[in-house]
Write a protein that holds these residues in place. Structure first.
Motif, PDB file in Angstrom:
ATOM      1  N   UNK A 170       0.795  -1.166   0.025  1.00  0.00           N
ATOM      2  CA  UNK A 170       0.053  -0.233   0.001  1.00  0.00           C
ATOM      3  C   UNK A 170       0.939   1.469  -0.150  1.00  0.00           C
ATOM      4  N   UNK A 171       0.384   2.285  -0.323  1.00  0.00           N
ATOM      5  CA  UNK A 171       0.861   3.860  -0.296  1.00  0.00           C
ATOM      6  C   UNK A 171      -0.074   4.744  -0.024  1.00  0.00           C
ATOM      7  N   UNK A 172       0.295   5.702   0.780  1.00  0.00           N
ATOM      8  CA  UNK A 172      -0.473   6.652   1.331  1.00  0.00           C
ATOM      9  C   UNK A 172       0.045   8.035   1.047  1.00  0.00           C
ATOM     10  N   UNK A 173      -0.817   9.037   0.970  1.00  0.00           N
ATOM     11  CA  UNK A 173      -0.246  10.353   0.829  1.00  0.00           C
ATOM     12  C   UNK A 173       0.018  10.768   2.178  1.00  0.00           C
ATOM     13  N   UNK A 174       1.164  11.805   2.489  1.00  0.00           N
ATOM     14  CA  UNK A 174       1.545  12.065   3.677  1.00  0.00           C
ATOM     15  C   UNK A 174       0.560  12.448   4.551  1.00  0.00           C
ATOM     16  N   UNK A 175      -0.422  13.369   4.246  1.00  0.00           N
ATOM     17  CA  UNK A 175      -1.350  14.002   4.993  1.00  0.00           C
ATOM     18  C   UNK A 175      -2.503  12.891   5.787  1.00  0.00           C
ATOM     19  N   UNK A 176      -2.542  11.774   5.123  1.00  0.00           N
ATOM     20  CA  UNK A 176      -3.266  10.927   5.448  1.00  0.00           C
ATOM     21  C   UNK A 176      -2.984   9.728   6.220  1.00  0.00           C
ATOM     22  N   UNK A 177      -1.670   9.420   6.194  1.00  0.00           N
ATOM     23  CA  UNK A 177      -0.692   8.354   6.824  1.00  0.00           C
ATOM     24  C   UNK A 177      -1.305   8.317   8.363  1.00  0.00           C
ATOM     25  N   UNK A 211     -10.718   3.401   4.561  1.00  0.00           N
ATOM     26  CA  UNK A 211     -11.372   3.446   6.097  1.00  0.00           C
ATOM     27  C   UNK A 211     -10.790   4.802   6.435  1.00  0.00           C
ATOM     28  N   UNK A 212     -11.551   5.800   6.890  1.00  0.00           N
ATOM     29  CA  UNK A 212     -11.096   6.898   7.035  1.00  0.00           C
ATOM     30  C   UNK A 212     -11.246   7.460   8.507  1.00  0.00           C
ATOM     31  N   UNK A 213     -10.456   7.616   9.306  1.00  0.00           N
ATOM     32  CA  UNK A 213     -10.476   7.872  10.757  1.00  0.00           C
ATOM     33  C   UNK A 213      -9.997   9.361  11.063  1.00  0.00           C
ATOM     34  N   UNK A 214     -10.343   9.865  12.318  1.00  0.00           N
ATOM     35  CA  UNK A 214      -9.879  11.193  12.776  1.00  0.00           C
ATOM     36  C   UNK A 214      -9.893  12.180  11.355  1.00  0.00           C
ATOM     37  N   UNK A 215     -10.984  12.329  10.877  1.00  0.00           N
ATOM     38  CA  UNK A 215     -11.294  13.106   9.666  1.00  0.00           C
ATOM     39  C   UNK A 215     -11.223  14.576  10.198  1.00  0.00           C
ATOM     40  N   UNK A 216     -10.664  15.450   9.200  1.00  0.00           N
ATOM     41  CA  UNK A 216     -10.306  17.021   9.332  1.00  0.00           C
ATOM     42  C   UNK A 216     -11.061  17.677   8.196  1.00  0.00           C
ATOM     43  N   UNK A 217     -11.489  18.854   8.573  1.00  0.00           N
ATOM     44  CA  UNK A 217     -12.336  19.907   7.441  1.00  0.00           C
ATOM     45  C   UNK A 217     -11.328  19.688   6.328  1.00  0.00           C
ATOM     46  N   UNK A 218      -9.953  19.726   6.334  1.00  0.00           N
ATOM     47  CA  UNK A 218      -9.251  19.424   4.859  1.00  0.00           C
ATOM     48  C   UNK A 218      -9.290  18.228   4.285  1.00  0.00           C
ATOM     49  N   UNK A 219     -10.004  17.501   4.816  1.00  0.00           N
ATOM     50  CA  UNK A 219     -10.219  16.074   4.024  1.00  0.00           C
ATOM     51  C   UNK A 219     -11.511  16.322   3.099  1.00  0.00           C
ATOM     52  N   UNK A 220     -12.286  17.274   3.336  1.00  0.00           N
ATOM     53  CA  UNK A 220     -13.417  17.604   2.628  1.00  0.00           C
ATOM     54  C   UNK A 220     -13.227  17.640   1.124  1.00  0.00           C
ATOM     55  N   UNK A 221     -13.780  16.762   0.211  1.00  0.00           N
ATOM     56  CA  UNK A 221     -13.396  16.624  -1.091  1.00  0.00           C
ATOM     57  C   UNK A 221     -14.485  15.305  -1.767  1.00  0.00           C
ATOM     58  N   UNK A 222     -14.364  15.385  -2.956  1.00  0.00           N
ATOM     59  CA  UNK A 222     -15.068  14.282  -3.837  1.00  0.00           C
ATOM     60  C   UNK A 222     -14.132  13.191  -3.757  1.00  0.00           C
ATOM     61  N   UNK A 223     -14.337  11.966  -3.393  1.00  0.00           N
ATOM     62  CA  UNK A 223     -13.380  10.851  -3.252  1.00  0.00           C
ATOM     63  C   UNK A 223     -13.739  10.018  -4.553  1.00  0.00           C
ATOM     64  N   UNK A 224     -12.743   9.654  -5.199  1.00  0.00           N
ATOM     65  CA  UNK A 224     -12.782   8.639  -6.572  1.00  0.00           C
ATOM     66  C   UNK A 224     -12.014   7.383  -6.356  1.00  0.00           C
ATOM     67  N   UNK A 225     -12.464   6.190  -6.737  1.00  0.00           N
ATOM     68  CA  UNK A 225     -11.717   5.054  -6.771  1.00  0.00           C
ATOM     69  C   UNK A 225     -11.332   5.141  -8.155  1.00  0.00           C
TER      70      UNK A 225
END
Length: 123
Positions: free
Chosen positions: A58-65, A82-96
């Motif tokens: 797996x790999x992750x963008x630094x801000x979500x690690x 799975x997204x935990x400890x969500x922050x306002x800056x995580x607000x977005x449209x998410x695509x797979x």
């Protein structure tokens, strides 16, 4: 042709959790790397996480690690975020997205995309 449908987005307070799902049809995804991307208003689409075809890497963008976890169930032809400890800056449209390259992070490496699901994190 791989068809991808995301679900699980919604409105959540900061510190909360959401689990996104991406259901694939048309072809098994077991040979594809899968990625999650997000795009906030006025910003470019960015890679959030990726997982190899077998799920071993797996790999992750630094801000979500440490906060987000990507996983897959090839039997169910489904990928999760799975997204935990969500922050306002995580607000977005998410695509797979699906790619035949191994763990790519660039948008151009993914030929197959879902329609996206909105995630909104309130402060």
């Amino acid at each position: 042709q791989v068809e991808l449908v995301e679900s699980g987005g919604g409105l959540v307070q900061a510190g909360g959790s959401l689990r996104l799902s991406c259901a694939a049809s048309g072809r098994t995804i077991s040979r594809y790397s899968m990625g999650w991307f997000r795009q906030a208003p006025g910003k470019e689409r960015e890679s959030v996480a990726a997982i190899s075809s077998g799920g071993g890497r797996t790999s992750y963008e630094d801000s979500v690690k440490g906060r987000f976890t990507i996983s897959r169930d090839n039997e169910k032809n489904t990928v999760y975020l799975q997204m935990n400890s969500l922050k306002p800056e995580d607000t977005a449209v998410y695509y797979c997205a699906a790619s035949w390259f191994q763990l790519p992070t660039s948008v151009g490496s993914y030929p197959y995309w879902g329609q996206g699901t909105q995630v909104t994190v309130s402060s």
